[in-house]
Design a protein around this motif. Structure first.
Motif, PDB file in Angstrom:
ATOM      1  N   ARG A 104       0.832  -1.213   0.000  1.00  0.00           N
ATOM      2  CA  ARG A 104       0.000   0.000   0.000  1.00  0.00           C
ATOM      3  C   ARG A 104       0.867   1.265   0.000  1.00  0.00           C
ATOM      4  NH1 ARG A 104      -2.871  -3.175   3.941  1.00  0.00           N
ATOM      5  NH2 ARG A 104      -4.865  -3.918   3.080  1.00  0.00           N
ATOM      6  N   ASP A 105       1.908   1.271   0.852  1.00  0.00           N
ATOM      7  CA  ASP A 105       2.765   2.450   0.909  1.00  0.00           C
ATOM      8  C   ASP A 105       3.454   2.686  -0.420  1.00  0.00           C
ATOM      9  OD1 ASP A 105       3.822   1.736   4.319  1.00  0.00           O
ATOM     10  OD2 ASP A 105       2.034   2.719   3.551  1.00  0.00           O
ATOM     11  N   ALA A 106       3.932   1.602  -1.053  1.00  0.00           N
ATOM     12  CA  ALA A 106       4.613   1.749  -2.346  1.00  0.00           C
ATOM     13  C   ALA A 106       3.650   2.242  -3.417  1.00  0.00           C
ATOM     14  CB  ALA A 106       5.236   0.426  -2.769  1.00  0.00           C
ATOM     15  N   PHE A 107       2.414   1.704  -3.433  1.00  0.00           N
ATOM     16  CA  PHE A 107       1.445   2.100  -4.459  1.00  0.00           C
ATOM     17  C   PHE A 107       1.053   3.574  -4.292  1.00  0.00           C
ATOM     18  CE2 PHE A 107       1.878  -1.970  -5.467  1.00  0.00           C
ATOM     19  CZ  PHE A 107       0.833  -2.879  -5.389  1.00  0.00           C
ATOM     20  N   LEU A 108       0.809   3.983  -3.048  1.00  0.00           N
ATOM     21  CA  LEU A 108       0.349   5.345  -2.812  1.00  0.00           C
ATOM     22  C   LEU A 108       1.433   6.377  -3.068  1.00  0.00           C
ATOM     23  CD1 LEU A 108      -1.824   4.839   0.397  1.00  0.00           C
ATOM     24  CD2 LEU A 108      -2.585   5.033  -1.972  1.00  0.00           C
ATOM     25  N   SER A 109       2.702   5.941  -3.123  1.00  0.00           N
ATOM     26  CA  SER A 109       3.785   6.868  -3.447  1.00  0.00           C
ATOM     27  C   SER A 109       3.887   7.138  -4.932  1.00  0.00           C
ATOM     28  CB  SER A 109       5.113   6.312  -2.932  1.00  0.00           C
ATOM     29  OG  SER A 109       5.482   5.133  -3.656  1.00  0.00           O
ATOM     30  N   THR A 111       2.722   8.565  -8.447  1.00  0.00           N
ATOM     31  CA  THR A 111       1.864   9.626  -8.971  1.00  0.00           C
ATOM     32  C   THR A 111       1.923   9.613 -10.493  1.00  0.00           C
ATOM     33  OG1 THR A 111       3.663  11.235  -8.826  1.00  0.00           O
ATOM     34  CG2 THR A 111       2.144  11.103  -6.948  1.00  0.00           C
ATOM     35  N   ILE A 112       0.789  10.005 -11.118  1.00  0.00           N
ATOM     36  CA  ILE A 112       0.688  10.058 -12.579  1.00  0.00           C
ATOM     37  C   ILE A 112       0.208  11.458 -12.930  1.00  0.00           C
ATOM     38  CG2 ILE A 112      -0.320   9.000 -14.626  1.00  0.00           C
ATOM     39  CD1 ILE A 112      -0.944   6.554 -12.841  1.00  0.00           C
ATOM     40  N   GLY A 113       1.112  12.255 -13.469  1.00  0.00           N
ATOM     41  CA  GLY A 113       0.735  13.632 -13.762  1.00  0.00           C
ATOM     42  C   GLY A 113       0.507  14.423 -12.485  1.00  0.00           C
ATOM     43  N   ARG A 114      -0.514  15.271 -12.489  1.00  0.00           N
ATOM     44  CA  ARG A 114      -0.778  16.135 -11.337  1.00  0.00           C
ATOM     45  C   ARG A 114      -1.667  15.470 -10.308  1.00  0.00           C
ATOM     46  NH1 ARG A 114      -3.170  19.732 -13.830  1.00  0.00           N
ATOM     47  NH2 ARG A 114      -5.282  19.632 -13.013  1.00  0.00           N
ATOM     48  N   THR A 115      -2.707  14.771 -10.752  1.00  0.00           N
ATOM     49  CA  THR A 115      -3.659  14.170  -9.801  1.00  0.00           C
ATOM     50  C   THR A 115      -3.814  12.674  -9.987  1.00  0.00           C
ATOM     51  OG1 THR A 115      -5.523  14.610 -11.284  1.00  0.00           O
ATOM     52  CG2 THR A 115      -4.953  16.327  -9.700  1.00  0.00           C
ATOM     53  N   GLY A 116      -3.124  12.072 -10.954  1.00  0.00           N
ATOM     54  CA  GLY A 116      -3.265  10.636 -11.190  1.00  0.00           C
ATOM     55  C   GLY A 116      -2.703   9.825 -10.028  1.00  0.00           C
ATOM     56  N   ARG A 117      -3.341   8.709  -9.724  1.00  0.00           N
ATOM     57  CA  ARG A 117      -2.955   7.865  -8.586  1.00  0.00           C
ATOM     58  C   ARG A 117      -3.083   6.392  -8.941  1.00  0.00           C
ATOM     59  NH1 ARG A 117      -0.588  10.521  -4.085  1.00  0.00           N
ATOM     60  NH2 ARG A 117      -1.517  12.591  -3.910  1.00  0.00           N
ATOM     61  N   VAL A 118      -2.587   5.552  -8.021  1.00  0.00           N
ATOM     62  CA  VAL A 118      -2.766   4.099  -8.100  1.00  0.00           C
ATOM     63  C   VAL A 118      -3.718   3.682  -6.986  1.00  0.00           C
ATOM     64  CG1 VAL A 118      -1.639   1.854  -7.926  1.00  0.00           C
ATOM     65  CG2 VAL A 118      -0.490   3.734  -9.091  1.00  0.00           C
ATOM     66  N   TYR A 119      -4.745   2.882  -7.347  1.00  0.00           N
ATOM     67  CA  TYR A 119      -5.636   2.339  -6.337  1.00  0.00           C
ATOM     68  C   TYR A 119      -5.884   0.869  -6.640  1.00  0.00           C
ATOM     69  CZ  TYR A 119      -9.335   2.809  -9.872  1.00  0.00           C
ATOM     70  OH  TYR A 119     -10.088   2.705 -11.005  1.00  0.00           O
ATOM     71  N   CYS A 120      -6.434   0.142  -5.665  1.00  0.00           N
ATOM     72  CA  CYS A 120      -6.665  -1.299  -5.816  1.00  0.00           C
ATOM     73  C   CYS A 120      -8.077  -1.660  -5.352  1.00  0.00           C
ATOM     74  CB  CYS A 120      -5.649  -2.114  -5.010  1.00  0.00           C
ATOM     75  SG  CYS A 120      -3.960  -1.875  -5.552  1.00  0.00           S
ATOM     76  N   LEU A 121      -8.733  -2.523  -6.137  1.00  0.00           N
ATOM     77  CA  LEU A 121     -10.019  -3.118  -5.794  1.00  0.00           C
ATOM     78  C   LEU A 121      -9.848  -4.624  -5.706  1.00  0.00           C
ATOM     79  CD1 LEU A 121     -12.011  -1.178  -8.495  1.00  0.00           C
ATOM     80  CD2 LEU A 121     -12.355  -0.821  -6.066  1.00  0.00           C
ATOM     81  N   SER A 123     -12.134  -8.479  -6.163  1.00  0.00           N
ATOM     82  CA  SER A 123     -13.119  -8.997  -7.113  1.00  0.00           C
ATOM     83  C   SER A 123     -14.551  -8.717  -6.700  1.00  0.00           C
ATOM     84  CB  SER A 123     -12.930 -10.509  -7.286  1.00  0.00           C
ATOM     85  OG  SER A 123     -11.690 -10.778  -7.865  1.00  0.00           O
ATOM     86  N   GLN A 124     -14.795  -8.280  -5.464  1.00  0.00           N
ATOM     87  CA  GLN A 124     -16.139  -7.917  -5.026  1.00  0.00           C
ATOM     88  C   GLN A 124     -16.383  -6.414  -5.146  1.00  0.00           C
ATOM     89  OE1 GLN A 124     -14.219 -10.138  -3.018  1.00  0.00           O
ATOM     90  NE2 GLN A 124     -15.251 -11.717  -4.227  1.00  0.00           N
ATOM     91  N   GLY A 125     -15.378  -5.674  -5.628  1.00  0.00           N
ATOM     92  CA  GLY A 125     -15.531  -4.239  -5.782  1.00  0.00           C
ATOM     93  C   GLY A 125     -15.221  -3.457  -4.524  1.00  0.00           C
ATOM     94  N   ILE A 126     -14.613  -4.089  -3.524  1.00  0.00           N
ATOM     95  CA  ILE A 126     -14.244  -3.398  -2.292  1.00  0.00           C
ATOM     96  C   ILE A 126     -12.919  -2.672  -2.522  1.00  0.00           C
ATOM     97  CG2 ILE A 126     -13.821  -3.626   0.168  1.00  0.00           C
ATOM     98  CD1 ILE A 126     -16.642  -4.365  -0.690  1.00  0.00           C
ATOM     99  N   MET A 127     -12.855  -1.407  -2.164  1.00  0.00           N
ATOM    100  CA  MET A 127     -11.629  -0.640  -2.300  1.00  0.00           C
ATOM    101  C   MET A 127     -10.662  -1.048  -1.195  1.00  0.00           C
ATOM    102  SD  MET A 127     -10.274   1.747  -4.227  1.00  0.00           S
ATOM    103  CE  MET A 127     -11.661   2.647  -4.945  1.00  0.00           C
ATOM    104  N   VAL A 128      -9.469  -1.548  -1.576  1.00  0.00           N
ATOM    105  CA  VAL A 128      -8.483  -1.999  -0.590  1.00  0.00           C
ATOM    106  C   VAL A 128      -7.301  -1.053  -0.476  1.00  0.00           C
ATOM    107  CG1 VAL A 128      -9.119  -4.419  -0.773  1.00  0.00           C
ATOM    108  CG2 VAL A 128      -7.427  -3.497  -2.343  1.00  0.00           C
ATOM    109  N   VAL A 129      -7.019  -0.271  -1.524  1.00  0.00           N
ATOM    110  CA  VAL A 129      -5.937   0.713  -1.475  1.00  0.00           C
ATOM    111  C   VAL A 129      -6.429   1.976  -2.177  1.00  0.00           C
ATOM    112  CG1 VAL A 129      -3.584   1.289  -2.164  1.00  0.00           C
ATOM    113  CG2 VAL A 129      -4.135  -1.055  -1.499  1.00  0.00           C
ATOM    114  N   HIS A 130      -6.362   3.120  -1.493  1.00  0.00           N
ATOM    115  CA  HIS A 130      -6.749   4.395  -2.102  1.00  0.00           C
ATOM    116  C   HIS A 130      -6.112   5.518  -1.301  1.00  0.00           C
ATOM    117  CE1 HIS A 130      -9.256   7.580  -3.846  1.00  0.00           C
ATOM    118  NE2 HIS A 130      -9.533   6.715  -4.802  1.00  0.00           N
ATOM    119  N   HIS A 131      -5.711   6.603  -1.988  1.00  0.00           N
ATOM    120  CA  HIS A 131      -5.054   7.695  -1.282  1.00  0.00           C
ATOM    121  C   HIS A 131      -6.022   8.445  -0.375  1.00  0.00           C
ATOM    122  CE1 HIS A 131      -6.817   9.827  -4.731  1.00  0.00           C
ATOM    123  NE2 HIS A 131      -6.719  10.931  -4.033  1.00  0.00           N
TER     124      HIS A 131
END
Length: 649
Positions: A104-109, A111-121, A123-131
């Protein structure tokens, strides 16, 4: 004598096509010459409009590919990070919870452009990683693009999205990879309107200038702010920086109107006067760019319709005449190529004995010769490679056998030496005890045997100390051989960190008494902690580190402590001794290596040179690493970590 069969293929093609075209153009030449008198002006507007649209399409496609590759690289980098952490979990170096937290720490570090991010869902659609922490654990499956992500799990997609405080939807792009062990859909996402910040125009600059109209026309790109992004002469300038007011007016009008066309007067660098020019331009809103294509009118004075009709007629006649010629030449070329293809297929199946017959001296004949030479070398290389592989396998087996024999010898020798050595040490201690309690008291101060008795007592002490050292060496060799052979028994259980510290401190009391100028400090824990480890093995590590600390410290303190970290308990043994030089900080962990005493201050009996090596291997079993920080003349600190017991946070 000239033989067409032995000539080069290009000669064959030249003779055949030249003969056919000679007949065609002798007939059509008169018709073409009669109609070339009037040259029609090319429809410059249509040509430039098509060129501009093609440029716009090419830029959009290039940008889309560039962004897709960029986002794919970010997503796959995160996937590689998750795989690496998962391997550490399998090796026992990390728990799964620790690995996911690091991921999670590595993913949240990222950045893509100004506001782009990495997040993870999942298979049930539950958000597991988000800034945004508030979205973690939220069921997002009600959103259409999330359902599409769950369905696809991998690949590139776009969708429309509006933030809570925004008034309009904006186009967004996402690239997904799927990490199955954790059921994570790793998604790199960014708004498309920010793509201009991620685009490197040099990636398609050359292809951009290949799409030009006329002899001297060229395309160029401006952004909405008036900066020239791509231009053959004025790259990187703002239109306010142009030398000519006319040039500034052209650029300002293009930026203002963004779509359209108009005529103007222009002079390129190196030209003497102004010439009439036309420009067509269209914008790319998601990038904030305007793509334009311009050309001089004088470049488009060529014959069109009449020449086209003539060329169509000539082409029709040429096609009819070239059909039989092409069939004949094709047969000459394809037959040898088919044979070569068949021979290559046989060689690919492992038949290196295949060879080709040379029926001519043209390119195909030379190719057959090269094929035969290649197969000869390939046969020789294959034989050499098989021989080399056989030799390497034999050498590998010998090395494995030697290593196995060495390990068995160390284990056997250590075990066989331990039994008689234990008896020797026991009898030496008994002799020393009886000599001090029974013999020495009966000697008077003037007894002539006194000096010899004291010398015997000193010699007996030296023999007993060396026997103890030999015993430690045998025990260390046995432990080392067990660890290397994978036969060491690990009795892991839940241990109180406070108990581990105090047990080590109590066992080191004798060391502290031998060094009156050095005090032992045990730093108490602010809160209780428990780790999962083998108590005797960890005790062995701490005692070894404390013993080394006291040996190398003449004055000051030896500090034993443990602190709580995110992944476990972090142990440290620090002293104020002579320190370790930089070139020795890794060598001290080598087998049988003993640190130099450059100032000759240590008067203690040297160790076996195995203690730190065994300590590092024990610590490595728990997924950690024994490290040292030291300043020469000021002291050293040895540190390692142990994982929390189950249920510890």
């Amino acid at each position: 004598m000239f033989h067409l069969a032995d000539s080069r293929i290009r000669t064959k093609l030249y003779v055949a096509y030249a003969g056919a075209f000679l007949v065609i153009f002798l007939v059509a030449g008169g018709i073409i010459h009669a109609q070339v008198g009037e040259i029609l002006r090319r429809n410059i507007e249509n040509e430039l409009a098509k060129t501009t649209e093609a440029l716009r399409t090419m830029v959009r496609a290039s940008v889309d590919v560039s962004i897709r590759n960029y986002m794919r690289a970010v997503s796959e980098k995160c996937l590689d990070e998750a795989r690496d952490l998962h391997r550490q979990v399998k090796r026992g170096r990390l728990t799964e919870a620790q690995a996911k937290e690091r991921a999670r720490d590595a993913f949240l570090s990222q950045t893509i452009g100004r506001t782009g991010r990495v997040y993870c869902l999942n298979s049930q659609g539950i958000m597991v990683v988000h800034h945004k922490r508030g979205l973690v654990g939220v069921d997002m499956s009600g959103l259409s693009f999330v359902r599409e992500q769950i369905r696809r799990k991998e690949g590139y997609m776009t969708y429309e999205w509006k933030e809570p405080l925004e008034t309009r939807q904006r186009s967004k792009a996402v690239y997904m990879t799927y990490f199955k062990p954790w059921d994570w859909i790793i998604s790199a996402s960014s708004y498309r309107e920010e793509f201009a910040q991620l685009v490197n125009v040099e990636d398609f600059r050359q292809r951009f200038f290949e799409l030009r109209s006329g002899r001297s026309g060229y395309p160029f790109v401006l952004d909405y702010n008036g900066y020239l992004l791509i231009h053959p002469y004025l790259r990187g300038l703002h239109y306010r920086d142009y030398d000519s007011p006319g040039q500034r007016g052209v650029a300002e009008r293009i930026v203002r109107e963004r779509n359209g066309h108009f005529d103007y007067m222009w002079r390129n660098p190196g030209e003497k006067g102004l010439k009439r020019k036309v420009v067509y331009f269209k914008d790319i809103p998601e990038l904030g760019w305007v793509v334009a294509s311009s050309s001089y009118y004088e470049d488009f004075q060529q014959p069109l319709d009449s020449i086209g009709y003539v060329m169509l007629m000539a082409l029709a006649v040429a096609v009819l005449l070239m059909i039989p010629v092409s069939f004949g030449i094709g047969a000459l070329i394809t037959r040898p190529i088919n044979r070569l293809q068949e021979n290559f297929a046989r060689a690919a199946d492992g038949d290196f004995s295949v060879r080709m017959e040379q029926h001519s001296r043209d390119e195909l004949g030379l190719m057959a010769g090269y094929f035969n030479a290649f197969m000869e070398r390939l046969t020789a290389y294959s034989a050499d490679l098989e021989s080399e592989i056989a030799r390497r396998r034999a050498t590998e087996k010998e090395l494995i056998a030697m290593d196995r024999a060495k390990t068995m010898f160390l284990a056997s020798a250590s075990h066989e030496l331990r039994t008689p050595l234990t008896s020797i040490i026991g009898f030496l201690r008994l002799m020393e005890k009886h000599f001090n309690s029974r013999f020495m008291p009966v000697l008077g101060p003037l007894d002539p045997l006194g000096p010899q008795a004291r010398q015997f007592e000193k010699n007996l002490t030296i023999v007993r100390v060396e026997a103890d050292r030999l015993g430690r060496l045998v025990n260390d060799l046995l432990d080392l051989s067990k660890i290397e052979a994978g036969r060491m028994e690990w009795r892991d259980k839940t241990l109180s960190v406070d108990r581990v510290l105090h047990r080590a401190a109590e066992a080191s009391g004798a060391l502290a008494e031998e060094r009156p100028g050095v005090r032992l400090v045990v730093e108490s824990l602010a809160e209780p902690m428990a780790v999962k480890a083998d108590e005797d093995k960890i005790h062995q590590v701490l005692i070894n580190l404390l013993s080394n600390a006291f040996k190398n410290t003449d004055a000051g303190s030896v500090t034993l402590s443990a602190v709580k970290t995110g992944s476990g308990a972090y142990f440290s043994v620090c002293d104020t001794g002579r320190g370790i030089s930089e070139d020795e900080r890794e060598r001290i962990f080598d087998i049988f290596y003993q640190s130099r005493d450059e100032n000759n201050r240590s008067t203690h009996v040297l160790g076996t040179g195995l203690g730190l090596s065994i300590c590092r291997k024990i610590v490595a079993h728990y997924g950690s690493r024994l490290v040292v920080d030291s300043v020469l003349g000021k002291g050293s600190c040895f540190r390692f970590s142990l994982p929390f017991a189950e249920g510890e946070d």
